[in-house]
Design an enzyme around this catalytic site. Structure first.
Site, PDB file in Angstrom:
ATOM      1  N   GLY A   1      73.621  32.446  -9.125  1.00  0.00           N
ATOM      2  CA  GLY A   1      73.420  31.737  -7.934  1.00  0.00           C
ATOM      3  C   GLY A   1      74.917  31.220  -7.361  1.00  0.00           C
ATOM      4  O   GLY A   1      75.831  30.954  -8.126  1.00  0.00           O
TER       5      GLY A   1
ATOM      6  N   HIS B   1      69.445  23.832  -8.876  1.00  0.00           N
ATOM      7  CA  HIS B   1      71.005  23.535  -8.801  1.00  0.00           C
ATOM      8  C   HIS B   1      71.815  23.916  -7.585  1.00  0.00           C
ATOM      9  O   HIS B   1      72.676  23.300  -7.166  1.00  0.00           O
ATOM     10  CB  HIS B   1      71.738  24.601  -9.894  1.00  0.00           C
ATOM     11  CG  HIS B   1      72.925  24.622 -10.182  1.00  0.00           C
ATOM     12  ND1 HIS B   1      73.520  24.187 -11.375  1.00  0.00           N
ATOM     13  CD2 HIS B   1      73.786  25.205  -9.419  1.00  0.00           C
ATOM     14  CE1 HIS B   1      74.762  24.300 -11.156  1.00  0.00           C
ATOM     15  NE2 HIS B   1      75.387  24.802 -10.057  1.00  0.00           N
ATOM     16  N   GLU B   2      71.247  24.893  -7.009  1.00  0.00           N
ATOM     17  CA  GLU B   2      72.110  25.483  -5.682  1.00  0.00           C
ATOM     18  C   GLU B   2      71.599  24.484  -4.606  1.00  0.00           C
ATOM     19  O   GLU B   2      72.514  24.123  -3.769  1.00  0.00           O
ATOM     20  CB  GLU B   2      71.719  26.913  -5.227  1.00  0.00           C
ATOM     21  CG  GLU B   2      72.089  27.885  -6.543  1.00  0.00           C
ATOM     22  CD  GLU B   2      73.581  27.853  -6.756  1.00  0.00           C
ATOM     23  OE1 GLU B   2      74.336  27.474  -6.190  1.00  0.00           O
ATOM     24  OE2 GLU B   2      73.634  28.299  -7.968  1.00  0.00           O
TER      25      GLU B   2
ATOM     26  N   CYS C   1      78.171  26.593 -14.029  1.00  0.00           N
ATOM     27  CA  CYS C   1      78.262  26.659 -12.640  1.00  0.00           C
ATOM     28  C   CYS C   1      79.626  27.311 -12.384  1.00  0.00           C
ATOM     29  O   CYS C   1      80.548  26.948 -13.137  1.00  0.00           O
ATOM     30  CB  CYS C   1      78.465  25.236 -11.807  1.00  0.00           C
ATOM     31  SG  CYS C   1      78.761  25.066 -10.364  1.00  0.00           S
ATOM     32  N   LEU C   2      79.751  28.113 -11.282  1.00  0.00           N
ATOM     33  CA  LEU C   2      80.970  28.921 -11.290  1.00  0.00           C
ATOM     34  C   LEU C   2      82.121  28.061 -10.591  1.00  0.00           C
ATOM     35  O   LEU C   2      83.323  28.651 -10.517  1.00  0.00           O
ATOM     36  CB  LEU C   2      80.580  30.138  -9.917  1.00  0.00           C
ATOM     37  CG  LEU C   2      79.473  31.165 -10.507  1.00  0.00           C
ATOM     38  CD1 LEU C   2      79.385  31.992  -9.492  1.00  0.00           C
ATOM     39  CD2 LEU C   2      80.204  31.763 -11.840  1.00  0.00           C
TER      40      LEU C   2
ATOM     41  N   HIS D   1      73.825  21.591  -4.512  1.00  0.00           N
ATOM     42  CA  HIS D   1      75.177  22.001  -3.894  1.00  0.00           C
ATOM     43  C   HIS D   1      75.190  21.374  -2.534  1.00  0.00           C
ATOM     44  O   HIS D   1      76.189  20.815  -2.051  1.00  0.00           O
ATOM     45  CB  HIS D   1      75.451  23.275  -4.033  1.00  0.00           C
ATOM     46  CG  HIS D   1      76.398  23.728  -5.626  1.00  0.00           C
ATOM     47  ND1 HIS D   1      77.552  22.912  -5.846  1.00  0.00           N
ATOM     48  CD2 HIS D   1      76.029  24.312  -6.517  1.00  0.00           C
ATOM     49  CE1 HIS D   1      77.846  23.348  -7.000  1.00  0.00           C
ATOM     50  NE2 HIS D   1      76.735  24.348  -7.521  1.00  0.00           N
TER      51      HIS D   1
ATOM     52  N   GLN E   1      80.513  26.289  -2.022  1.00  0.00           N
ATOM     53  CA  GLN E   1      81.293  26.896  -3.446  1.00  0.00           C
ATOM     54  C   GLN E   1      82.281  27.860  -2.759  1.00  0.00           C
ATOM     55  O   GLN E   1      83.312  28.024  -3.608  1.00  0.00           O
ATOM     56  CB  GLN E   1      80.635  27.111  -4.357  1.00  0.00           C
ATOM     57  CG  GLN E   1      79.523  26.326  -5.097  1.00  0.00           C
ATOM     58  CD  GLN E   1      78.791  27.056  -6.132  1.00  0.00           C
ATOM     59  OE1 GLN E   1      77.800  27.619  -6.004  1.00  0.00           O
ATOM     60  NE2 GLN E   1      79.373  27.019  -7.231  1.00  0.00           N
TER      61      GLN E   1
HETATM   62 ZN    ZN Z   1      77.053  25.405  -9.206  1.00  0.00          ZN
END
Ligand code: ZN
Length: 166
Positions: free
Chosen positions: A46, A132-133, A90-91, A136, A51
């Site tokens: 995701g 999670h997304e 997380c990226l 953000h 991000q």
């Molecule tokens: Zn993330």
């Protein structure tokens, strides 16, 4: 399409609340395509627009389970049921994981790329990814929800290997 630069934890853009998308534009369509490409390149499941430095309420997800790409624009989680406890990463913080409790099942209302409203029911990994997304978009990193400490992924791999050997 192009790979975008992923913002890392500590970048102020990750702490900001994102704005709603009012209309689909060519620029936003390109952003969505780029977000998928960037996510796949990093083996993520995701990615949220902040991000890649864009403060818009756009999320892309592909858990690989149903081979389905999910685009959520202006998502609102309307229902949360049950509980799942597990590792999350997380990226924007590569190589790390921590334990986060999320709902087992969610119902999310959002717009698709044609700005048409739809409702998605999700459980397991997809429910976790949606939570999670969506966090953000509110400027929340999973690190603020982690129970206990953050782990290095290499550490977790060693643990797994030891368990397999045992
Ligand atoms: Zn993330």
């Amino acid at each position: 399409m192009a790979i975008r630069n992923i913002r890392m934890l500590g970048d102020a853009v990750l702490t900001k609340k994102c704005r709603e998308v009012k209309e689909m534009t060519g620029k936003l369509q390109t952003l969505i395509d780029d977000m998928f490409e960037t996510m796949y390149e990093q083996n993520g499941v995701g990615l949220a627009a902040p991000q890649v430095g864009v403060l818009k309420r756009i999320v892309v997800i592909d858990t690989g389970e149903e081979g389905e790409q999910v685009v959520l624009i202006n998502p609102v989680i309307e229902q949360r049921d049950g509980e799942q406890r597990g590792y999350e990463g997380c990226l924007s913080l590569p190589g790390k994981s921590g334990i986060v409790t999320r709902p087992e099942h969610v119902v999310v209302r959002a717009l698709n790329e044609d700005m048409e409203e739809f409702v998605l029911e999700a459980s397991d990994l997809l429910a976790r990814a949606i939570c999670h997304e969506c966090d953000h978009l509110e400027g929340i990193m999973y690190t603020s929800l982690v129970e206990g400490r953050l782990y290095d992924n290499s550490e977790l791999q060693e643990q797994e290997e030891e368990e397999e050997e045992a």
